[in-house]
Design a protein around this motif. Structure first.
Motif, PDB file in Angstrom:
ATOM      1  N   ALA A 252     -33.292  51.776  56.212  1.00  0.00           N
ATOM      2  CA  ALA A 252     -32.716  53.055  56.637  1.00  0.00           C
ATOM      3  C   ALA A 252     -33.562  54.208  56.123  1.00  0.00           C
ATOM      4  O   ALA A 252     -33.798  54.333  54.928  1.00  0.00           O
ATOM      5  CB  ALA A 252     -31.283  53.178  56.124  1.00  0.00           C
ATOM      6  N   GLY A 253     -34.050  55.040  57.034  1.00  0.00           N
ATOM      7  CA  GLY A 253     -34.828  56.214  56.674  1.00  0.00           C
ATOM      8  C   GLY A 253     -36.268  55.923  56.307  1.00  0.00           C
ATOM      9  O   GLY A 253     -36.974  56.815  55.850  1.00  0.00           O
ATOM     10  N   LYS A 254     -36.706  54.694  56.472  1.00  0.00           N
ATOM     11  CA  LYS A 254     -38.080  54.318  56.113  1.00  0.00           C
ATOM     12  C   LYS A 254     -38.814  53.862  57.369  1.00  0.00           C
ATOM     13  O   LYS A 254     -38.195  53.385  58.319  1.00  0.00           O
ATOM     14  CB  LYS A 254     -38.063  53.170  55.096  1.00  0.00           C
ATOM     15  N   PRO A 255     -40.140  53.970  57.351  1.00  0.00           N
ATOM     16  CA  PRO A 255     -40.888  53.489  58.518  1.00  0.00           C
ATOM     17  C   PRO A 255     -40.844  51.961  58.591  1.00  0.00           C
ATOM     18  O   PRO A 255     -40.729  51.281  57.582  1.00  0.00           O
ATOM     19  CB  PRO A 255     -42.309  53.984  58.274  1.00  0.00           C
ATOM     20  N   ILE A 256     -40.928  51.447  59.783  1.00  0.00           N
ATOM     21  CA  ILE A 256     -40.923  50.002  59.961  1.00  0.00           C
ATOM     22  C   ILE A 256     -42.255  49.462  59.457  1.00  0.00           C
ATOM     23  O   ILE A 256     -43.312  49.948  59.843  1.00  0.00           O
ATOM     24  CB  ILE A 256     -40.710  49.636  61.446  1.00  0.00           C
ATOM     25  N   PRO A 257     -42.234  48.450  58.566  1.00  0.00           N
ATOM     26  CA  PRO A 257     -43.493  47.955  58.006  1.00  0.00           C
ATOM     27  C   PRO A 257     -44.365  47.317  59.078  1.00  0.00           C
ATOM     28  O   PRO A 257     -43.879  46.674  59.999  1.00  0.00           O
ATOM     29  CB  PRO A 257     -43.052  46.918  56.969  1.00  0.00           C
ATOM     30  N   GLY A 258     -45.668  47.480  58.921  1.00  0.00           N
ATOM     31  CA  GLY A 258     -46.620  46.859  59.827  1.00  0.00           C
ATOM     32  C   GLY A 258     -46.943  47.677  61.057  1.00  0.00           C
ATOM     33  O   GLY A 258     -47.803  47.304  61.834  1.00  0.00           O
TER      34      GLY A 258
END
Length: 188
Positions: A64-70
């Protein structure tokens, strides 16, 4: 004649149950058509998402509220690369790159074989793939993978199969000399 769909009926029941007024959105005075119609499915989805938010099903998500990794802004194929890594898909690389990967693990692959003939066949099959890729009939990157010497690979395979040398055997101890004295047990 209205169709009787148990899945749709169950969804309508959940909407009525979770709705504050106990009515479907179309009964609440909205201008929406019945949610089962294909052209109005977005309204139905919106209602379901709103209800899930109200129940708190989207609270405390891991990202939540973070960029999707990769995901990078410059890589439009991020999802494809993630799928290949996650599902461990192989065999979709250009032949030159696939040969490099196969060359790196060839010794492990040969170690799993049981007979010299199987090893010879596997190395010959690998060499045939290298020769075929060098012809560049399908294009792609240049093939830099070297051919393998069959006899050398068989010799290496045999050497890896021999048990590792154990610790040297201890030298035979010279026989002990008897000094003429013995330990005597106490008698008493």
């Amino acid at each position: 004649m209205a169709e009787h769909d148990p899945v749709r009926d169950a969804a309508r029941y959940r909407v009525r149950r979770d709705s504050p007024t106990g009515q479907e959105p179309s009964e609440q005075g909205e201008d929406a058509a019945p949610p089962g119609r294909m052209e109005n499915r977005h309204l139905w989805v919106d209602v379901l998402v709103d209800q899930a938010v109200a129940r708190g099903e989207f609270d405390n998500l891991a990202l939540a509220g973070k960029p999707i990794p990769g995901i990078t802004a410059h890589d439009p194929d991020w999802w494809l690369k993630a799928l290949i890594e996650r599902e461990q898909i192989s065999g979709v690389l250009p032949e030159a790159i696939q040969l490099r990967k196969d060359d790196a693990v060839l010794a492990d692959r040969l170690d799993a074989l049981r007979t010299e003939q199987q090893v010879r066949d596997a190395v010959e099959e690998f060499n045939a793939r290298v020769v075929s890729a060098r012809r560049q009939l399908l294009g792609g990157p240049p093939v830099v993978t070297p051919l393998r010497d069959v006899e050398h690979e068989v010799h290496e395979w045999s050497a890896r199969r021999l048990p590792p040398p154990g610790p040297p055997a201890p030298a035979a101890e010279p026989p002990r000399r008897r000094h003429g004295w013995r330990r005597r047990g106490r008698s008493g």
